[in-house]
Each structure stands twice: as structure tokens, then as C-alpha cells.
Design a protein around this motif. Sequence first.
Motif: not given
Length: 260
Positions: A28, A206-207, A210, A213-214, A216, A219
Motif C-alpha cells: 500500500e 487483509a481485512q 481494508s 482504508k475505509r 472504520r 470491526c
Amino acid sequence: MQLRDRRFLLLGGTGGIGQALIPLLLSEGARLLVATRRPDSVTLPEGVTAVKLDLAAENLDQQLQAVTGEWPDLYGVIHCAGQNRFASVEQTTIADIDDQLVVNLRSAMIVAHHFVPMFRALDGGALVFVGSTFGSIGYPGYSAYCATKFGLRGFTEALRRELADSPLQVLYFAPRATATAMNPESVTQLNQTLGNAMDPPEQVAAQLISAMKRDRRRCFLGWPEKLFVAINGVLPRLVDRAMLKQLPVIRRFLDSGVPL
């Protein structure tokens, strides 16, 4: 949360989920420091720097000051270090309790204590804490671990609300059982017997990327684990009954004598 060209300090990056995060963060475009007690003994990918940090040390705050003094451009911290022990209360030693409290909870609180004023001065930053489903559901054999993860979840929730009017980001990320070296063979066998899924660390990592990046805030991973978290918060007696049905199997593994 933008990752490219930002420097992150990764705690717990020499194994499990943390180790799986390294190539993903690099892909990334993030710049990365990985904390370890023995920097000279670890092999890391090109572009990753090992820094000396002992999360169980009394002088953790002073060690963090040394790190940020050398790398004042740090943008975020990812805390995914942890310890656990699958044992009944009577099998759990005082040292086991202390080790889990210090690494799982105390170090996370000291990290926040150190970095919040620094990130405020920089007008931005991110604190990412890896918790557990067991931070929302008390599970037999994990009383001390659950206590530390419940504490971490509460701490991050309060911290997020305390910083709600600031640009600082706080993420609490709670995976379910993960196939890492932290779990002994007895736990793997228990999960197989009960039909509980164990996610590979690469999938969990990986989650987490994610979720970062979002942007959150919290989670929780896994089904039906997310459902049990919700039910436990509203109707805990239903979860009590489900655990009671599992208890003979859990106790068999607790008392099996399988090396932990």
C-alpha cells in the motif's frame, strides 16, 4: 485512512497477524517500523526497519520517546501484540495473569498515552488496536485473556469518544480465532471438535487493511461470531446456555494434559 507514504509503527509484527500485515502495508506504500525486543535477531523485508521496544518493560514510555525522537514523522501505530493462555482459573498462575495484563492492556494504554499528544500536535494520526471476539464474549478457559480484551475494547471506546472532536482516528479490530502460533495444539483441536472456524492470519491482515482504508471505527470478524457478540450484549443468558452445552468438551481439553 491514507497509508501511502505514511510511517507506521507495528507492534507484534514478528509473528501471526502482525507478520502477515507487513507485505500488505508495504504494497500500500506505507513506510514501516517493526517493534521487537531484539532487533538484531529478526529478518525483515527490504524497506522495513526494526526498532527496539519491549512492551512488558516498566520504562515502556521512555522507550517510545526514544522511537519517536528518532522518527518524529510517525503517523500511526498498529498494536497487534498479545499473549494468552488456555487454562482454567485454578491452572492460571499469577505470572500468567500479569503477563497478559501488561502486554495486552497496559502497553496499549501507554501507547495511547504517549502518542495522543504527539498526534494532536501534528493535527492527525491513527491508533489501531487489535482485540478479539473474546473482548465481547467471556469464554471458558480464557478468563484472564478475556478480561484484558474486554478492557482493551472499553479503553478504545472511551478513547475514541474522548477524541471525537479531533482529527485523530481510533480503530478497534476484533478477529475471531486465528491460526497463529499463539494458539497451542490443544486449542486447535478444541476448535475443530466444536466446529469453530480459525482464520488464516493473512486473511485477517487483509481485512484489517481494508478496515483502516475505509476509516472504520470498530470491526468484528466472522459469522456466527458477530451474531453472538450482538446477542451477548443484549441477552447474555442465551449465550450462557450455549456455552454450558459446550462446557464438557471445553473442560475435556482443559483437563487433557495436552502441553500448552
